[in-house]
Design a protein around this motif. Structure first.
Motif, PDB file in Angstrom:
ATOM      1  N   ASN A  60      32.556 -20.119  69.635  1.00  0.00           N
ATOM      2  CA  ASN A  60      31.793 -19.373  68.633  1.00  0.00           C
ATOM      3  C   ASN A  60      32.724 -18.520  67.774  1.00  0.00           C
ATOM      4  OD1 ASN A  60      28.871 -19.802  69.696  1.00  0.00           O
ATOM      5  ND2 ASN A  60      30.003 -19.107  71.489  1.00  0.00           N
ATOM      6  N   ILE A  61      32.262 -18.217  66.582  1.00  0.00           N
ATOM      7  CA  ILE A  61      32.859 -17.172  65.762  1.00  0.00           C
ATOM      8  C   ILE A  61      31.920 -15.970  65.824  1.00  0.00           C
ATOM      9  CG2 ILE A  61      33.548 -16.469  63.447  1.00  0.00           C
ATOM     10  CD1 ILE A  61      34.140 -19.431  62.877  1.00  0.00           C
ATOM     11  N   ILE A  62      32.412 -14.859  66.356  1.00  0.00           N
ATOM     12  CA  ILE A  62      31.612 -13.641  66.512  1.00  0.00           C
ATOM     13  C   ILE A  62      32.347 -12.560  65.736  1.00  0.00           C
ATOM     14  CG2 ILE A  62      30.609 -12.006  68.145  1.00  0.00           C
ATOM     15  CD1 ILE A  62      30.771 -14.254  70.272  1.00  0.00           C
ATOM     16  N   SER A  63      31.855 -12.246  64.547  1.00  0.00           N
ATOM     17  CA  SER A  63      32.669 -11.463  63.629  1.00  0.00           C
ATOM     18  C   SER A  63      31.828 -10.526  62.774  1.00  0.00           C
ATOM     19  CB  SER A  63      33.436 -12.435  62.713  1.00  0.00           C
ATOM     20  OG  SER A  63      34.282 -11.750  61.821  1.00  0.00           O
ATOM     21  N   HIS A  64      32.419  -9.360  62.433  1.00  0.00           N
ATOM     22  CA  HIS A  64      31.824  -8.395  61.501  1.00  0.00           C
ATOM     23  C   HIS A  64      30.450  -7.893  61.951  1.00  0.00           C
ATOM     24  CE1 HIS A  64      34.852 -10.334  58.834  1.00  0.00           C
ATOM     25  NE2 HIS A  64      34.959  -9.101  58.354  1.00  0.00           N
ATOM     26  N   ASN A  65      30.236  -7.797  63.244  1.00  0.00           N
ATOM     27  CA  ASN A  65      29.014  -7.192  63.769  1.00  0.00           C
ATOM     28  C   ASN A  65      29.263  -5.703  63.986  1.00  0.00           C
ATOM     29  OD1 ASN A  65      27.399  -9.774  64.247  1.00  0.00           O
ATOM     30  ND2 ASN A  65      29.308 -10.195  65.340  1.00  0.00           N
ATOM     31  N   ARG A  66      28.196  -4.875  63.841  1.00  0.00           N
ATOM     32  CA  ARG A  66      28.401  -3.424  63.846  1.00  0.00           C
ATOM     33  C   ARG A  66      27.362  -2.694  64.690  1.00  0.00           C
ATOM     34  NH1 ARG A  66      28.621  -0.283  58.594  1.00  0.00           N
ATOM     35  NH2 ARG A  66      26.648  -1.340  58.180  1.00  0.00           N
ATOM     36  N   CYS A  67      27.838  -1.695  65.426  1.00  0.00           N
ATOM     37  CA  CYS A  67      26.975  -0.695  66.051  1.00  0.00           C
ATOM     38  C   CYS A  67      26.926   0.504  65.103  1.00  0.00           C
ATOM     39  CB  CYS A  67      27.526  -0.272  67.396  1.00  0.00           C
ATOM     40  SG  CYS A  67      27.918  -1.621  68.529  1.00  0.00           S
ATOM     41  N   LEU A  68      25.738   0.912  64.720  1.00  0.00           N
ATOM     42  CA  LEU A  68      25.609   1.903  63.658  1.00  0.00           C
ATOM     43  C   LEU A  68      25.570   3.340  64.152  1.00  0.00           C
ATOM     44  CD1 LEU A  68      22.981   0.121  61.371  1.00  0.00           C
ATOM     45  CD2 LEU A  68      25.464   0.075  61.195  1.00  0.00           C
ATOM     46  N   ASN A  69      25.497   3.546  65.439  1.00  0.00           N
ATOM     47  CA  ASN A  69      25.343   4.921  65.931  1.00  0.00           C
ATOM     48  C   ASN A  69      26.255   5.175  67.119  1.00  0.00           C
ATOM     49  OD1 ASN A  69      23.573   3.214  67.626  1.00  0.00           O
ATOM     50  ND2 ASN A  69      23.109   5.141  68.637  1.00  0.00           N
ATOM     51  N   THR A  70      26.276   6.401  67.565  1.00  0.00           N
ATOM     52  CA  THR A  70      26.950   6.771  68.799  1.00  0.00           C
ATOM     53  C   THR A  70      25.906   7.375  69.750  1.00  0.00           C
ATOM     54  OG1 THR A  70      28.726   8.101  69.739  1.00  0.00           O
ATOM     55  CG2 THR A  70      27.571   9.043  67.856  1.00  0.00           C
ATOM     56  N   PRO A  71      25.959   7.101  71.050  1.00  0.00           N
ATOM     57  CA  PRO A  71      26.911   6.221  71.714  1.00  0.00           C
ATOM     58  C   PRO A  71      26.517   4.746  71.593  1.00  0.00           C
ATOM     59  CG  PRO A  71      25.450   7.196  73.331  1.00  0.00           C
ATOM     60  CD  PRO A  71      25.075   7.811  72.007  1.00  0.00           C
ATOM     61  N   SER A  72      27.508   3.870  71.555  1.00  0.00           N
ATOM     62  CA  SER A  72      27.238   2.434  71.490  1.00  0.00           C
ATOM     63  C   SER A  72      28.308   1.685  72.271  1.00  0.00           C
ATOM     64  CB  SER A  72      27.181   1.952  70.045  1.00  0.00           C
ATOM     65  OG  SER A  72      28.395   2.223  69.377  1.00  0.00           O
ATOM     66  N   ARG A  73      27.976   0.462  72.668  1.00  0.00           N
ATOM     67  CA  ARG A  73      28.819  -0.333  73.557  1.00  0.00           C
ATOM     68  C   ARG A  73      28.892  -1.780  73.065  1.00  0.00           C
ATOM     69  NH1 ARG A  73      29.181   4.294  75.004  1.00  0.00           N
ATOM     70  NH2 ARG A  73      28.799   5.165  77.071  1.00  0.00           N
ATOM     71  N   GLY A  74      30.107  -2.308  72.922  1.00  0.00           N
ATOM     72  CA  GLY A  74      30.277  -3.741  72.732  1.00  0.00           C
ATOM     73  C   GLY A  74      29.791  -4.268  71.410  1.00  0.00           C
ATOM     74  N   ALA A  75      30.583  -4.084  70.350  1.00  0.00           N
ATOM     75  CA  ALA A  75      30.145  -4.564  69.046  1.00  0.00           C
ATOM     76  C   ALA A  75      30.118  -6.085  68.970  1.00  0.00           C
ATOM     77  CB  ALA A  75      31.056  -4.008  67.952  1.00  0.00           C
ATOM     78  N   GLY A  76      31.109  -6.750  69.567  1.00  0.00           N
ATOM     79  CA  GLY A  76      31.109  -8.207  69.567  1.00  0.00           C
ATOM     80  C   GLY A  76      30.193  -8.775  70.633  1.00  0.00           C
ATOM     81  N   VAL A  77      30.545  -8.508  71.896  1.00  0.00           N
ATOM     82  CA  VAL A  77      29.788  -9.031  73.046  1.00  0.00           C
ATOM     83  C   VAL A  77      29.624  -7.926  74.081  1.00  0.00           C
ATOM     84  CG1 VAL A  77      29.747 -10.727  74.926  1.00  0.00           C
ATOM     85  CG2 VAL A  77      30.726 -11.360  72.701  1.00  0.00           C
ATOM     86  N   THR A  78      28.421  -7.775  74.615  1.00  0.00           N
ATOM     87  CA  THR A  78      28.173  -6.901  75.759  1.00  0.00           C
ATOM     88  C   THR A  78      27.745  -7.736  76.953  1.00  0.00           C
ATOM     89  OG1 THR A  78      27.610  -4.854  74.592  1.00  0.00           O
ATOM     90  CG2 THR A  78      26.587  -5.180  76.721  1.00  0.00           C
TER      91      THR A  78
END
Length: 268
Positions: free
Chosen positions: A129-147
């Motif tokens: 897969n291509i897993i790219s340019h994904n974003r968590c918009l707040n804090t706290p957050s975990r794992g922008a690509g894969v959790t």
């Protein structure tokens, strides 16, 4: 889709056998006003351990989906901006998963802007897969690509031949795991091989990989993988918060202990 309780599946919801192939799943939003929002693009969940299910998500473009819970008063916020998988195992292969987003409130945690694996009682495979340019918009957050997160069952996925790049795990303190976050209540055993994890960002720690073993000790294996150009304010490409990560024959910026590891510019 907007609701006051928990929200699931902005694009689609699947609870049984599924073969999701050759689709464009884009610009879907699941938003909850007081609880979690789960699966902006795809929510594929079934926690019945007595069922044998075949679930395959392949050759799709999954982009610009959102799982938003800006006012959640529960423990969790947005989870799985592109794909949320829970329960029985699945294969996620040959997809392009980009520009998906998750958000929670200031008091909740959000997980997996690209992909979230939750309570996998059997081995799932994420490959090619291509897993790219994904974003968590707040804090706290975990794992922008894969959790990879466990509650009742450990997650023991195999991540093979993926490109995980330019994902961003939120802003401010307590944002971790720009590329991959591993954690939960059970001892996870993920295996990562032949991946490129590059140019991801986490404001606090674990720019490429963050292993969080406060609740249970996870044991991660990394083989023949490139970790380069990932940035965070604390620590190196890998941040180990308990448990173990065994790395071998990999190219790690700044170096990392293990057989055959190197620290050399991959010249992308």
């Amino acid at each position: 889709i907007f609701g006051t309780d928990i929200g699931v599946g902005g694009g689609m919801v699947v609870s049984g056998n599924a073969r999701i192939t050759n689709n464009v799943i884009e610009y879907n939003t699941i938003q909850s006003q007081s609880d979690a929002a789960v699966g902006g693009g795809i929510n594929c969940a079934n926690d019945n351990v007595f069922l044998t299910l075949t679930r395959k998500i392949s050759h799709n473009i999954i982009r610009h989906n959102k799982a938003l819970a800006p006012n959640s008063n529960q423990y969790d916020g947005g989870m799985g901006g592109g794909i949320f998988i829970s329960g029985r195992s699945a294969e996620i292969s040959y997809n392009t998963i980009t520009h998906n987003e998750i958000q929670g409130s200031a008091s909740t945690r959000s997980y997996g802007a690209g992909v979230m694996l939750h309570d996998q009682d059997a081995t799932s495979t994420i490959k090619n897969n291509i897993i790219s340019h994904n974003r968590c918009l707040n804090t706290p957050s975990r794992g922008a690509g894969v959790t990879i997160w466990s509650f009742n069952f450990p997650c023991n996925p195999r991540l093979l031949n993926n490109i995980i790049t330019y994902n961003q795990a939120g802003i401010g303190a307590n944002t971790v795991g720009g590329g991959i976050y591993i954690g939960g209540h059970q001892p996870n055993l993920p295996h990562l091989e032949n991946n490129t994890i590059a140019y991801n960002a986490a404001s606090w720690a674990g720019s490429a990989i963050f292993s969080d073993s406060i609740l249970a000790a996870s044991h991660t294996t990394v083989v023949n993988t490139i970790l380069w150009g990932n940035t965070s304010s604390h620590g190196s490409q890998i941040f180990l918060n308990g448990g173990t990560i065994n790395v071998s024959y990999s190219d790690i910026q700044g170096g990392y202990p293990g057989a055959g590891n190197i620290d050399a510019d991959p010249l992308f």
